[in-house]
Design a protein around this motif. Sequence first.
Motif: not given
Length: 421
Positions: A227, A350, A353
Motif C-alpha cells: 500500500e 486506505a 491499511k
Amino acid sequence: MAITPAPAAAKSPTPSPRSVLRDTAFLRLWAGTTASGLATWALPFVLGLAVLHRDLGGAALGLVLAARTAGFLLAVAVGGVQADRHSPRSVVLCSALAAAVAAPLLAAGLGRSLVLMTAAAALAGAGQGACRPAFQALTAETVDAERRRQANAAMTMAVRSSTLAGPALTALLAAFLDVGTLLLGIGLLWLVAALVPGKGARTAADPAAEPAPRAGFRAEFLEGIREARRHPWFLAGLAGLVAVVALGYSATSVALPMISRDRYDTEWVLAAAMTAYTLGALAGALVIAVWRPRSQGWAAFAGLAAYGLAPLSLMLPVHPVAVVAAYAVAGIGIELFNVPWFTATQREVAPDKLARVSSLDFLVSYGLAPVGLALIAPAIEAFGVTAVLAVCAAACFLVPAAAALVPTARHFARTAPTSTD
C-alpha cells in the motif's frame, strides 16, 4: 468543482467546519496522546535521576534504555498490523495498559534486579511503540477530513510540549518524591492514555458483523508495504526522513554538545539550541494549522530541508545566537513537514491499511536514529566534525529537494486535490 447557485437563491458563505478543539471526542483523544507523550519523555529523565541517586549504574542505564528502544521498534510493526486487523482503539488500550504495568515493575526492580528492570523497560517500549500507529489511525477515525490538519497540528503541539513539560515537571516533582514514586506516576499517565480516548468510527460499528478472514502477520505487514508503494510521495517522504533523521539529527545530537563545550565554552548554547528547536516546532505547528499552501508537498519538503541549517550553523564559526536561530528555524520547518505529512497519509492511504503504513513511518523515524548515532561518532573521529557536518547538511538540503521532484510529491496526493487538505 464549484456549484453555481440558482439565480433566485441568495449566496451564503460556506460554513467553516467547527473547531476541532470543541469536539469532545477529539479532546479525549488529545488528552490520551498528551498523557502518553508526557510519560514517554519523562521515563528517560526519571531513570537518569536513578543514576544520580546511585540506584542505577551508567552501564545499567544504557542497557535499560536499549531494551526500551528494542521493545519500541518491535512493537511498532506489530501495533500497526493489529490496529488494522482489529481496531486502533483496542490497540491503544492494550498497549497503554502494558506500558502502565511496566512502570511498577521498573520501580520494583530499581536497585534490586537489573533483569526485571530490563524486561520492564522492553515492555514499556513495546507499549509506546504499538501506541504510535494506533493513535494515527484513531485520529483519522475520530476527526473528519476537513479538520484533520488542525487535529494533527494540535497532536504535534502536544508531543512538542511534552518534550519540555515532561522533564521539567519531573524535575519539579523530584524535589518532593523519590524515583520509585515518580515511576508509579508514569504508570498513572499511561492509564490515562489507555482509558480516556473514546471509540473510533470502526470501533463503534455493529459488533455483530462477521469479521473478514485475515491473513498471517507477515502477509498483512507486506500488504501494508505494498500500500505504501502505491504512493510515490510517501516513499519520497521516507527518503527525506532518512536523510534528516539518520544523518542530520544524529550528527547534530553528537556534535552540538561538543561544539557548545569546545567552541563556546558554555552549556548555554546546548540548552538554548534544544529549547529553540522545540519552541520553533510549536510555532510551526501553529502556522501550519491555518496556512494552506497551494503546493503543500513542496512546502513540506522545503520545511524538512530547513533542518540542514542546524548542522550548517555548527560547521561555521558563527555567533552562538546564529546557532540558536538556526535550530529555531529547523524546528519550524520540521512541523511544516510533519502536519501535512500525517494529514496526507490519513487522507490518501486506505483506512484498513493506515496503521500499517504509519508504522513504516515510525520505523524509519525512530529505527534509524540509533543507527545514525552509532555511526556518526566514529565518522567524526575518522574525518573530523566539520567534514561530517558538511556531508550531513548537504544531505538534509539535497535529499528533500530530490524527493520533491518525485511524481505526486507536489500535493502529497496521487491526483491534484481540489483543496489543500
